[in-house]
Design a protein around this motif. Structure first.
Motif, PDB file in Angstrom:
ATOM      1  N   LEU A 265      15.036  37.344  64.590  1.00 52.54           N
ATOM      2  CA  LEU A 265      15.533  38.611  63.774  1.00 52.54           C
ATOM      3  C   LEU A 265      14.244  39.073  63.291  1.00 52.54           C
ATOM      4  CD1 LEU A 265      17.292  39.536  61.406  1.00 52.54           C
ATOM      5  CD2 LEU A 265      16.693  37.690  59.919  1.00 52.54           C
ATOM      6  N   THR A 266      13.150  38.453  62.992  1.00 50.46           N
ATOM      7  CA  THR A 266      11.966  39.230  62.519  1.00 50.46           C
ATOM      8  C   THR A 266      11.283  39.893  63.762  1.00 50.46           C
ATOM      9  OG1 THR A 266      10.631  36.973  63.593  1.00 50.46           O
ATOM     10  CG2 THR A 266      11.232  37.058  61.124  1.00 50.46           C
ATOM     11  N   ALA A 267      11.469  39.622  65.025  1.00 52.60           N
ATOM     12  CA  ALA A 267      10.998  40.573  66.122  1.00 52.60           C
ATOM     13  C   ALA A 267      11.407  41.895  66.098  1.00 52.60           C
ATOM     14  CB  ALA A 267      11.182  39.768  67.202  1.00 52.60           C
ATOM     15  N   PRO A 268      12.798  42.137  66.173  1.00 49.90           N
ATOM     16  CA  PRO A 268      13.102  43.606  66.129  1.00 49.90           C
ATOM     17  C   PRO A 268      12.798  44.291  64.771  1.00 49.90           C
ATOM     18  CG  PRO A 268      15.086  42.125  66.179  1.00 49.90           C
ATOM     19  CD  PRO A 268      13.985  41.411  66.291  1.00 49.90           C
ATOM     20  N   LYS A 288       4.083  42.448  67.770  1.00 49.39           N
ATOM     21  CA  LYS A 288       5.265  41.467  67.726  1.00 49.39           C
ATOM     22  C   LYS A 288       4.820  40.143  68.067  1.00 49.39           C
ATOM     23  CE  LYS A 288       9.021  42.839  70.054  1.00 49.39           C
ATOM     24  NZ  LYS A 288       9.837  43.224  71.119  1.00 49.39           N
ATOM     25  N   GLN A 289       4.186  39.719  68.976  1.00 46.76           N
ATOM     26  CA  GLN A 289       3.652  38.458  69.205  1.00 46.76           C
ATOM     27  C   GLN A 289       2.920  38.040  68.031  1.00 46.76           C
ATOM     28  OE1 GLN A 289       2.073  37.447  73.156  1.00 46.76           O
ATOM     29  NE2 GLN A 289       2.803  39.329  73.735  1.00 46.76           N
ATOM     30  N   TRP A 290       1.972  38.706  67.451  1.00 49.11           N
ATOM     31  CA  TRP A 290       0.957  38.570  66.132  1.00 49.11           C
ATOM     32  C   TRP A 290       1.888  38.088  65.136  1.00 49.11           C
ATOM     33  CZ3 TRP A 290      -0.413  39.343  61.205  1.00 49.11           C
ATOM     34  CH2 TRP A 290      -1.485  38.843  61.074  1.00 49.11           C
ATOM     35  N   TRP A 291       2.767  38.743  64.942  1.00 43.86           N
ATOM     36  CA  TRP A 291       3.589  38.889  63.549  1.00 43.86           C
ATOM     37  C   TRP A 291       4.826  37.529  63.808  1.00 43.86           C
ATOM     38  CZ3 TRP A 291       3.154  40.122  58.839  1.00 43.86           C
ATOM     39  CH2 TRP A 291       2.337  41.057  58.513  1.00 43.86           C
ATOM     40  N   ALA A 292       5.150  37.474  65.052  1.00 44.05           N
ATOM     41  CA  ALA A 292       6.140  36.242  65.172  1.00 44.05           C
ATOM     42  C   ALA A 292       5.260  34.818  64.955  1.00 44.05           C
ATOM     43  CB  ALA A 292       6.690  36.103  66.561  1.00 44.05           C
ATOM     44  N   ALA A 293       4.016  34.673  65.209  1.00 39.81           N
ATOM     45  CA  ALA A 293       3.168  33.763  65.011  1.00 39.81           C
ATOM     46  C   ALA A 293       2.755  33.587  63.375  1.00 39.81           C
ATOM     47  CB  ALA A 293       1.835  33.839  65.771  1.00 39.81           C
ATOM     48  N   ALA A 294       2.358  34.673  62.943  1.00 46.32           N
ATOM     49  CA  ALA A 294       2.211  34.856  61.189  1.00 46.32           C
ATOM     50  C   ALA A 294       3.569  33.994  60.588  1.00 46.32           C
ATOM     51  CB  ALA A 294       2.012  36.147  61.047  1.00 46.32           C
ATOM     52  N   PHE A 340      18.495  39.515  54.153  1.00 45.72           N
ATOM     53  CA  PHE A 340      17.469  40.712  53.588  1.00 45.72           C
ATOM     54  C   PHE A 340      16.304  40.630  54.111  1.00 45.72           C
ATOM     55  CE2 PHE A 340      20.385  39.014  50.109  1.00 45.72           C
ATOM     56  CZ  PHE A 340      20.988  40.319  49.989  1.00 45.72           C
ATOM     57  N   PHE A 341      15.706  39.950  55.207  1.00 48.07           N
ATOM     58  CA  PHE A 341      14.411  40.203  55.835  1.00 48.07           C
ATOM     59  C   PHE A 341      14.671  41.567  56.622  1.00 48.07           C
ATOM     60  CE2 PHE A 341      11.313  39.957  59.021  1.00 48.07           C
ATOM     61  CZ  PHE A 341      10.275  39.478  58.522  1.00 48.07           C
ATOM     62  N   LYS A 342      13.774  42.198  56.501  1.00 50.18           N
ATOM     63  CA  LYS A 342      13.730  44.056  56.940  1.00 50.18           C
ATOM     64  C   LYS A 342      12.461  44.192  57.492  1.00 50.18           C
ATOM     65  CE  LYS A 342      18.012  44.841  55.683  1.00 50.18           C
ATOM     66  NZ  LYS A 342      18.377  45.288  54.544  1.00 50.18           N
ATOM     67  N   THR A 343      11.385  44.031  56.855  1.00 49.70           N
ATOM     68  CA  THR A 343       9.977  44.288  57.361  1.00 49.70           C
ATOM     69  C   THR A 343       9.047  43.301  57.137  1.00 49.70           C
ATOM     70  OG1 THR A 343       8.491  46.210  57.402  1.00 49.70           O
ATOM     71  CG2 THR A 343       9.508  45.720  55.346  1.00 49.70           C
ATOM     72  N   THR A 344       7.694  43.488  57.590  1.00 47.60           N
ATOM     73  CA  THR A 344       6.682  42.684  57.239  1.00 47.60           C
ATOM     74  C   THR A 344       6.489  42.410  55.962  1.00 47.60           C
ATOM     75  OG1 THR A 344       5.109  44.598  57.279  1.00 47.60           O
ATOM     76  CG2 THR A 344       5.494  43.246  59.466  1.00 47.60           C
ATOM     77  N   THR A 345       6.569  43.261  54.996  1.00 47.71           N
ATOM     78  CA  THR A 345       6.517  42.852  53.765  1.00 47.71           C
ATOM     79  C   THR A 345       7.239  41.763  52.903  1.00 47.71           C
ATOM     80  OG1 THR A 345       7.826  44.653  52.783  1.00 47.71           O
ATOM     81  CG2 THR A 345       5.462  45.339  53.109  1.00 47.71           C
ATOM     82  N   ASP A 346       8.470  41.508  53.699  1.00 47.34           N
ATOM     83  CA  ASP A 346       9.389  40.437  53.443  1.00 47.34           C
ATOM     84  C   ASP A 346       9.029  38.906  53.929  1.00 47.34           C
ATOM     85  OD1 ASP A 346      11.048  42.463  52.073  1.00 47.34           O
ATOM     86  OD2 ASP A 346      11.919  42.763  53.913  1.00 47.34           O
TER      87      ASP A 346
END
Length: 467
Positions: A265-268, A288-294, A340-346
């Motif tokens: 869900l978070t990747a797209p 995408k890889q960085w944020w998946a790990a984060a 409700f998860f939509k973007t990095t701020t969530d």
């Protein structure tokens, strides 16, 4: 009146009851489980890139679900086998064997020639992974003083989040590398725990409780060690085994079938946010890889605090009331995240979901050893925690199939869009919405835990059971 020196002072913190050897046992058991969890999370983070590299033309959603399913099924098999072996030949010896198994086959996963070989290695890795939890908690439960047992076990489980966070940090470190290669590095890192076996074999002794139970079993054949016939042949142990398994199935499906698929869900969602910044395709892929790990790190920081909170609450209010609150919170937080998860701020939602979902697992570390006698403690704990994964293995496949079917329905309902780019964007949005709804519906599995609790005893302030 002076206090009896043999009576523990229960006003002291739990760690004040431990001597040097107790600390060694706690460290080894915690390290084995922490590194086990490191291996699990490295697999989650490396899985998709590995499958794309090994089978670029395959259906990636189905391959991903299959890889997770065979890993969880291997995990269940390992729990069934090594839980009983640990009661029969000793917790320490068997713990070393399981750590060696999951380390070796994690390393071999990096050498897989295709997706079939990869899944075989992951199933064999699961054998070792499945044995560790029951052995580690039985070892601590039997070795540490009763006054320290519950909080030590809850802390052991909370420290598993350290392994998960470390996996996320390693994934961040390789996020800028070629994704066709970076997954191999993660599996090489996962092979490192084999060195822990050396320390387990050299210094760790079998608990005195286990040694006494083993001696009794040799003179009284009705007190057999690690016997499934004994576990299910006596109603005292059969009932907690079966309903303890259902308790675990609820949370395991919730975590491995839904929670740990949150990166789908978070990747797209993150990709859309990165694309809006006018980044290059290579920068978006690395992002995408960085944020998946984060996301994984934030989720497991939440898990650490959730497990500490569960441990404190269960020690004060009892195991069952806290389980009830935890299961309801896990369901609510999962629904919130998927909708409700939509973007990095969530990303704060990952913290909340990790806090709620994984808090339950601290309860398993505390509660399951309290349901079985010494001669069946590893067997019963492993059966509940791991064998239910045969059922839970269907979770990733169910989520994938449900999301696929909902996506087909949603895309079929789309109006005709002649422009190819706009059509693909609409289809991607429909697939994402379908995945959100699939995860939401599957969150109802947490209610199964409430049903299982109705048939299980409260164990707060009770001594460990014996025959």
């Amino acid at each position: 009146m002076s206090q009896n020196p043999s009576t523990p002072n229960l006003t002291l913190p739990w760690w004040k009851h431990l001597n040097g050897y107790h600390w060694f046992v706690f460290f080894v058991a915690s390290a084995a489980w922490c590194l086990d969890c490191l291996d699990q999370q490295l697999f989650i983070l490396a899985r998709d890139n590995a499958l794309k590299a090994l089978d670029p033309t395959g259906d990636q959603a189905k391959l991903s679900g299959m890889a997770m399913a065979v890993f969880v099924a291997g995990w269940a098999t390992g729990g069934l086998i090594f839980g009983a072996v640990g009661d029969r030949i000793g917790r320490a010896k068997t713990l070393a064997i399981t750590v060696l198994i999951y380390s070796v086959f994690t390393g071999l996963s990096s050498l897989a020639a295709d997706s079939t070989h990869f899944m075989i290695y992951r199933a064999l890795t699961g054998l070792g992974v499945g044995g560790v939890f029951g052995l580690a908690v039985a070892l601590v439960a039997d070795s540490l003083p009763d006054a320290a047992r519950a909080k030590a076990l809850g802390t052991l489980q909370a420290l598993s989040a350290v392994g998960n966070v470390t996996a996320g940090l390693f994934a961040m470190a390789v996020s800028g590398m070629d994704p066709n290669v970076s997954w191999k590095y993660l599996f090489w890192i996962g092979a490192a725990p084999a060195f822990l076996c050396i320390f387990i074999m050299i210094r760790l002794k079998e608990p005195e409780k286990w040694v006494a139970a083993k001696a009794l079993s040799q003179t009284d054949k009705s007190k057999s060690m690690g016997s499934y016939a004994s576990l299910f042949g006596d109603a005292r142990w059969r009932k907690p085994a079966l309903f303890g398994m259902l308790l675990c199935v609820s949370a395991v499906i919730g975590l491995w079938g839904i929670g740990f698929f949150s990166n789908k869900l978070t990747a797209p969602a993150i990709a859309q946010a990165l694309a809006a910044q006018n980044l290059s395709p290579a920068e978006i892929q690395a992002g995408k890889q960085w944020w998946a790990a984060a996301n994984l790190i934030v989720q497991n920081i939440g898990a650490f605090f959730g497990m500490i909170m569960f441990t404190k609450a269960a020690s004060r209010f009892g195991r069952k009331p806290v389980f009830v609150v935890a299961f309801l919170a896990a369901m609510a937080s999962t629904v919130m995240f998927y909708q409700f998860f939509k973007t990095t701020t969530d990303i704060w939602m990952s913290f909340v979901m990790g806090f709620c979902q994984l808090s339950i697992f601290a309860g398993f570390a505390i509660y399951l050893p309290e349901l079985f006698p010494t001669r069946l403690r590893s067997t019963g704990t492993s059966f509940c925690y791991n064998v239910g994964r045969f059922i839970a293995a269907s979770g990733p496949i169910t989520l994938g199939v449900l999301a696929s079917n909902l996506a087909k329905t949603a895309k079929a309902a789309l109006p005709a869009i002649p422009e190819e780019g706009a059509r693909k964007a609409a289809e991607a949005a429909a697939e994402l919405a379908a995945f959100r709804n699939a995860g939401t519906w599957m969150s109802l599995i947490f209610l199964l835990g409430l049903v299982a609790l109705m048939f299980l005893p409260e164990t707060k302030d009770r001594p460990l059971p014996e025959d």
